[in-house]
Design a protein around this motif. Sequence first.
Motif, PDB file in Angstrom:
ATOM      1  N   GLU A  42       0.829  -1.211   0.000  1.00 16.45           N
ATOM      2  CA  GLU A  42       0.000   0.000   0.000  1.00 16.45           C
ATOM      3  C   GLU A  42       0.863   1.260   0.000  1.00 16.45           C
ATOM      4  N   ARG A  43       1.876   1.263   0.835  1.00 14.14           N
ATOM      5  CA  ARG A  43       2.760   2.432   0.912  1.00 14.14           C
ATOM      6  C   ARG A  43       3.558   2.576  -0.383  1.00 14.14           C
ATOM      7  N   HIS A  44       3.988   1.467  -0.943  1.00 17.64           N
ATOM      8  CA  HIS A  44       4.702   1.503  -2.217  1.00 17.64           C
ATOM      9  C   HIS A  44       3.840   2.163  -3.293  1.00 17.64           C
ATOM     10  N   ALA A  45       2.566   1.792  -3.346  1.00 23.88           N
ATOM     11  CA  ALA A  45       1.665   2.377  -4.349  1.00 23.88           C
ATOM     12  C   ALA A  45       1.540   3.886  -4.157  1.00 23.88           C
ATOM     13  N   ARG A  46       1.472   4.328  -2.908  1.00 22.16           N
ATOM     14  CA  ARG A  46       1.367   5.768  -2.644  1.00 22.16           C
ATOM     15  C   ARG A  46       2.641   6.493  -3.063  1.00 22.16           C
ATOM     16  N   ILE A  47       3.799   5.898  -2.778  1.00 24.11           N
ATOM     17  CA  ILE A  47       5.064   6.534  -3.153  1.00 24.11           C
ATOM     18  C   ILE A  47       5.193   6.638  -4.673  1.00 24.11           C
ATOM     19  N   VAL A  48       4.872   5.554  -5.368  1.00 22.14           N
ATOM     20  CA  VAL A  48       4.960   5.569  -6.828  1.00 22.14           C
ATOM     21  C   VAL A  48       4.012   6.619  -7.415  1.00 22.14           C
ATOM     22  N   GLU A  49       2.814   6.690  -6.902  1.00 26.06           N
ATOM     23  CA  GLU A  49       1.851   7.683  -7.389  1.00 26.06           C
ATOM     24  C   GLU A  49       2.351   9.098  -7.123  1.00 26.06           C
ATOM     25  N   HIS A  50       2.955   9.319  -5.966  1.00 25.36           N
ATOM     26  CA  HIS A  50       3.507  10.624  -5.634  1.00 25.36           C
ATOM     27  C   HIS A  50       4.530  11.049  -6.684  1.00 25.36           C
ATOM     28  N   PHE A  51       5.449  10.151  -7.033  1.00 24.02           N
ATOM     29  CA  PHE A  51       6.502  10.525  -7.977  1.00 24.02           C
ATOM     30  C   PHE A  51       6.006  10.552  -9.421  1.00 24.02           C
ATOM     31  N   ARG A  52       4.935   9.848  -9.711  1.00 27.75           N
ATOM     32  CA  ARG A  52       4.340   9.985 -11.048  1.00 27.75           C
ATOM     33  C   ARG A  52       3.777  11.387 -11.251  1.00 27.75           C
ATOM     34  N   SER A  53       3.185  11.937 -10.198  1.00 28.58           N
ATOM     35  CA  SER A  53       2.594  13.273 -10.310  1.00 28.58           C
ATOM     36  C   SER A  53       3.630  14.384 -10.076  1.00 28.58           C
ATOM     37  N   ARG A  54       4.753  14.008  -9.472  1.00 24.02           N
ATOM     38  CA  ARG A  54       5.833  14.964  -9.220  1.00 24.02           C
ATOM     39  C   ARG A  54       7.169  14.313  -9.622  1.00 24.02           C
ATOM     40  N   PRO A  55       7.389  14.102 -10.883  1.00 22.95           N
ATOM     41  CA  PRO A  55       8.566  13.343 -11.330  1.00 22.95           C
ATOM     42  C   PRO A  55       9.877  14.041 -10.975  1.00 22.95           C
ATOM     43  N   LEU A  56      10.915  13.221 -10.845  1.00 20.98           N
ATOM     44  CA  LEU A  56      12.239  13.776 -10.618  1.00 20.98           C
ATOM     45  C   LEU A  56      12.688  14.564 -11.842  1.00 20.98           C
ATOM     46  N   PRO A  57      13.528  15.586 -11.635  1.00 21.56           N
ATOM     47  CA  PRO A  57      14.012  16.354 -12.797  1.00 21.56           C
ATOM     48  C   PRO A  57      14.790  15.483 -13.768  1.00 21.56           C
TER      49      PRO A  57
END
Length: 269
Positions: free
Chosen positions: A254-269
Amino acid sequence: MADADTDDWTKARDAALLTRSVQEAGRLASSLFRTELKNWIKGASSPVSEADIAVNDLLEQQLRSATPGYGWLSEESADNDTRLGRRFTWIVDPIDGTRAYLAGREDWCVSVALVENASPVLAAVYAPVSEEFFFAARGQGATLNDGAVHATAGTDFNFPRMAGPKPLVQRLSPTPDEITLYPRIGSLALRLCRVAQGRLDAAFAGGQSRDWDLVAANLIVQEAGGKMTALSGDAIEYNRREVTHGVLVAAGRERHARIVEHFRSRPLP
C-alpha cells in the motif's frame, strides 16, 4: 520424473546449496573482519579488498561446481555474456557494504540470488555480525532466521522509519527541511531487507545500483508481502546485458503504491 517434480527437486537442492554456501561465505568474511586487509579502488570509486575476493572465490567454487549449467554474475568476477543464454544464473555480491566492512562497522552482508530468466527464484542475505540470515523462495514467503517476516502495512510516511538518499526522500514531505531519516545502512541489500522484516517502512536506492546489490533483497521484500520496483512502478529485470539500475523504492504494497503515485505526479528532474 515429471517436469514439475523435477523443477521442485532442483529448487529444493538449490535452496539447500544456497543456504549452505552463503552461511559458509559469511563465516569466512567474519574471520577476516577487522583484520589488516589489502584493499584498493576499482573503477571510479568502488572499494574492494582481499576479503571480497576470497569470499567470491569460495562462493564461485561452491555454487558453480554444483550447478555447472548455470550462469554466473558477480561484482568481483569478470562478466561473461554466456550468462545471457542460461535459464538460471547465480547473481552474487560477496560483501555488500565493503566500505562499512573495511571501516569495522557491522552493516554489511553476503547477498546471493538465483535468477530464472529475468526474475529471482531463490535469495539469501546474511549479516554475520548480527547473526541475521534472510531467505526467500518464490511463492513460499520470506524468513529471518527461520521465522516469517512481513513488510509493514499502511500508507503513512513516518520518516524516521524510512531510509535512502535524503534529497530523494525529502520530496515526499511538505516540510522537507524538517525530516529525520533512519540512520544510514552501509549495505543496500541489508537496507532493503529491513523493509522485509518491518524495521523500515520504506527504503530507496538512489540510482547506479547493480543487479548484485538488489536482486536477493528484491525477492525477500516481495515474499514478505512488500513490493520493490523502479520509482516509476516498473518491474526490475535482472541478468540483462545492462546490469545498472535507476532510482528504486521498496515498501509494503500500500505504501509503495502511494510513493509511486507521488513521484508519477511529481517526477524527478
